[in-house]
Design a protein around this motif. Structure first.
Motif, PDB file in Angstrom:
ATOM      1  N   ASP A 157       0.650  -1.630  -0.442  1.00 19.86           N
ATOM      2  CA  ASP A 157      -0.062   0.645  -0.167  1.00 19.86           C
ATOM      3  C   ASP A 157       0.248   1.452   0.095  1.00 19.86           C
ATOM      4  O   ASP A 157       0.288   2.798   0.035  1.00 19.86           O
ATOM      5  CB  ASP A 157      -0.567  -0.139   1.008  1.00 19.86           C
ATOM      6  N   ARG A 158       2.034   0.802   0.533  1.00 21.12           N
ATOM      7  CA  ARG A 158       2.485   2.245   0.256  1.00 21.12           C
ATOM      8  C   ARG A 158       4.105   2.228  -0.509  1.00 21.12           C
ATOM      9  O   ARG A 158       5.344   3.046   0.289  1.00 21.12           O
ATOM     10  CB  ARG A 158       3.396   2.643   1.979  1.00 21.12           C
ATOM     11  N   LEU A 159       3.928   1.498  -1.932  1.00 19.83           N
ATOM     12  CA  LEU A 159       5.528   1.539  -2.551  1.00 19.83           C
ATOM     13  C   LEU A 159       5.778   2.983  -2.699  1.00 19.83           C
ATOM     14  O   LEU A 159       6.862   2.770  -3.852  1.00 19.83           O
ATOM     15  CB  LEU A 159       4.638   0.251  -4.152  1.00 19.83           C
ATOM     16  N   ASN A 160       5.299   3.750  -3.208  1.00 19.06           N
ATOM     17  CA  ASN A 160       5.703   5.261  -3.375  1.00 19.06           C
ATOM     18  C   ASN A 160       6.519   5.799  -2.403  1.00 19.06           C
ATOM     19  O   ASN A 160       7.235   6.719  -2.416  1.00 19.06           O
ATOM     20  CB  ASN A 160       5.238   6.071  -3.769  1.00 19.06           C
ATOM     21  N   ARG A 161       6.355   5.058  -1.061  1.00 19.32           N
ATOM     22  CA  ARG A 161       6.599   6.010   0.043  1.00 19.32           C
ATOM     23  C   ARG A 161       8.229   5.743  -0.101  1.00 19.32           C
ATOM     24  O   ARG A 161       8.915   4.406  -0.367  1.00 19.32           O
ATOM     25  CB  ARG A 161       6.122   5.328   1.257  1.00 19.32           C
ATOM     26  N   PRO A 162       9.256   6.270   0.653  1.00 16.46           N
ATOM     27  CA  PRO A 162      10.954   6.225   0.443  1.00 16.46           C
ATOM     28  C   PRO A 162      11.040   4.942   1.177  1.00 16.46           C
ATOM     29  O   PRO A 162      10.305   4.319   2.229  1.00 16.46           O
ATOM     30  CB  PRO A 162      11.602   7.832   1.729  1.00 16.46           C
TER      31      PRO A 162
END
Lengths: 362, 259
Positions: B141-146
């Motif tokens: 759910d957070r593949l685009n987080r660092p």
């Protein structure tokens, strides 16, 4: 310096409940040092009125007496350890105050005198055909921006690539000698850089030549070592593990540098470049020799003299004409605009380092 | 995919200092091989020599032969960059790229090599690699987080996902669990058991229980004294090493009666 005003705001406070401290000494209430400095100010005022009034002497008396008083009082009531702490605090704050004096007085004076001509005409008109009041520094502002832009275009690629070579590739004697010569370049007086650029272009175009690009070359000599130094430090900060991680994925070295090392360091690199620009934008001596001055607009750095803000301010001040006041006002405003440019660049550098910093939020 | 590694008479140098001497061993495909031994005995150096990461350090060089399925890694016409594409590596400390998101970290192997991949292929690859590293459910759910915002154990599994995304033949792991807590260590060990179905895995570890738990074969490195080169003392099936080693030094080290 402003102890008397601060004291007046602190004095009305009622005494805070004193708490017991180690060694049986009472802890000083927070208003006590202010009160001591207030008393010192009153004493200094008395001295001043008895002898001859002098604001500088008054400040010095206040600071010295206040520091001594704080120390002695603290030593008696709080013990030697706390007293030394208070003494050093007073000394550090005084040193900070002394360091701020030139900055504050400079900014104050430039703003006060520069405000007179800080108007629309100053930013839209050149000096062409102006004798006496009116006129502006549009041509000088554009000249400064064009020459600084050219300087950046020359210096940043050379400086960045030198830094990359030094950090990523350089070994042995060549690396050592480049580092040494960069250090030497850092110490070159700006007038010498100007003479170098002048001599270089005289060899090509003959004596008496004045071009905007000459100024950019002279400023590059000053800017390149600054860019190299700051970029080198920033690239060294990139952890070696990231390079190894990229190598282990089968990424060639040049791609690792381009895609991993530079993006990781981009905030520091951009900050370094911005500060290097701020460093050269106010240079006067090299531009005086290489670019000269003109009263007319000239957007072409490859054709003839250009005006720049520092040189403009210099000529307006030293050759004001009759009556002198109009030109002197323009000189102050030019100085004000220059200071604003430098401060603006510093703010931009801070914003860049915040915007580009690697994100670590969860 | 997995390939066999044969090492013969390998000497490894840092400048004039001989760090590792005379290593001979064969690593079986689709297995886990553990390398144990005291600090400074050359385990990590040997591991790095297997994918030519060793020579990244100035002055470092290698003599001898490392052969993978008949191909000599140190042949004169072999590009070290190609070698590293075949032989992936996971490091002691998790080192995700701080400028990249979780997705980009996994995709980094292909992206940085400028391989043209369509968006949907890349999505598949990232999902497969993250699933392979047992991380997909935690980060889908957070593949685009660092990537640097993950916990240490998650970061290490992200690094494993990044390493297996380029589909190497061999996976080298240099103390992959030494910076992790027991639960993350367990997760990484489970992962290794799954990965050995596809890859040849070589792991350096200081944790002998870990070597006993996961590996089929164990190599014991030791050195005679400070300034002496490290050497491979014993190379045997893990069971034999931990129950009935051939060498006295191995037994002393394993039972804690060392030095």
């Amino acid at each position: 310096m402003s102890t008397s005003t601060q004291q007046s705001s602190a004095a009305p406070e009622t005494s805070a409940p004193s708490q017991g401290a180690l060694g049986g000494h009472e802890k000083q209430a927070p208003w006590v040092p202010w009160a001591v400095f207030g008393a010192a100010a009153v004493l200094a005022l008395g001295f001043g009125l008895l002898t001859s009034w002098n604001i500088v002497l008054f400040v010095i008396y206040t600071v010295v007496l206040g520091t001594l008083g704080t120390y002695v009082l603290s030593r008696v009531t709080e013990g030697p350890r706390k007293a030394v702490d208070r003494l050093v605090t007073c000394l550090v704050i005084s040193a900070f105050g002394i360091a701020m004096v030139p900055l504050v007085s400079l900014v104050y004076e430039v703003v006060r005198r520069g405000a007179a001509r800080f108007d629309a005409e100053f930013f839209t008109a050149s000096l062409q055909g102006i004798i006496g009041p009116g006129g502006g520094a549009y041509h000088a502002l554009m000249g400064t921006l064009i020459i600084t832009l050219l300087t950046t275009l020359i210096s940043v690629p050379i400086g960045l690539m030198t830094a990359i070579y030094l950090v990523e590739y350089g070994t042995g004697r060549l690396k050592k000698s480049i580092t040494f010569f960069i250090d030497v370049m850092t110490g070159i007086p700006s007038i010498v850089a100007g003479l170098f650029a002048y001599a270089l272009f005289v060899l090509i175009f003959g004596p008496g030549v004045r071009l905007g690009i000459m100024g950019a070359v002279a400023l590059s000599v000053l800017m390149i070592p600054v860019v190299v130094r700051s970029a080198e430090e920033v690239l060294k900060l990139v952890p070696n593990e990231l390079r190894e991680a990229a190598y282990a994925l089968g990424v060639p070295k040049w791609r690792t540098i381009l895609k991993v090392v530079i993006p990781t360091a981009i905030a520091g690199l951009a900050t370094g470049v911005t500060l290097a620009i701020a460093r050269v934008i106010g240079e006067t001596a090299p531009l005086l020799i290489t670019v000269g001055i003109t009263n007319a607009l000239n957007f072409n750095p490859f054709d003839g003299r250009m005006a720049t803000l520092p040189v403009y301010a210099y000529y307006q001040l030293t050759q004001p004409g009759v009556p002198p006041q109009d030109a002197i006002d323009r000189a102050w405003t030019a100085a004000l605009v220059l200071i604003m440019l430098v401060m603006g660049l510093n703010v931009v550098a801070r914003l860049i380092s915040r915007l580009f910093a690697p994100k670590t939020s969860r | 995919m997995a390939k066999r590694i044969d090492v013969s008479d390998l000497d490894i140098y840092y400048g004039n200092f001989k760090a590792v001497e005379g290593v001979n061993l064969s690593i079986e495909p689709r297995s886990i091989t553990a390398l144990i031994g005291p600090s400074g005995c050359g385990k990590s150096t040997f591991l790095r020599a297997l994918n030519r990461m060793h020579e990244v350090i100035p002055g470092a060089r290698v003599e001898g032969k490392v052969v993978i399925e008949g191909q000599d890694l140190y042949g004169s016409d072999v590009d070290p960059v190609d070698v590293r594409r075949q032989i992936g590596m996971v490091f002691q400390r998790p080192n995700p790229f701080p400028t990249m998101s979780i997705y980009d970290n996994v995709a980094a192997g292909l992206r940085l090599n400028a391989k043209k991949t369509s968006k949907s292929d890349m999505d598949d690859l990232v999902e497969r690699s993250l699933k392979g590293a047992n991380l997909w459910n935690e980060v889908k759910d957070r593949l685009n987080r660092p990537g640097s915002g993950l916990s240490g154990g998650q970061q290490q599994r992200l690094c494993i996902a990044r390493a297996i995304a380029i589909q190497p033949e061999v996976l080298l792991m240099d103390e992959p669990c030494s910076a992790l807590d027991p639960i993350s260590t367990l997760a990484v060990e489970d992962l290794m058991m799954e990965l050995k179905e596809q890859f040849t895995i070589v792991i350096v570890t200081h944790n002998m229980q870990q070597a006993a738990r996961v590996s089929e074969t164990t190599g014991f490195f030791n050195l005679n004294g400070v300034g002496q080169p490290g050497r491979l003392i014993e190379y045997n099936p893990t069971e034999k090493i931990f129950s009935n080693p051939d060498e006295k030094a191995t037994e002393d080290y394993i039972s804690g009666r060392f030095g």
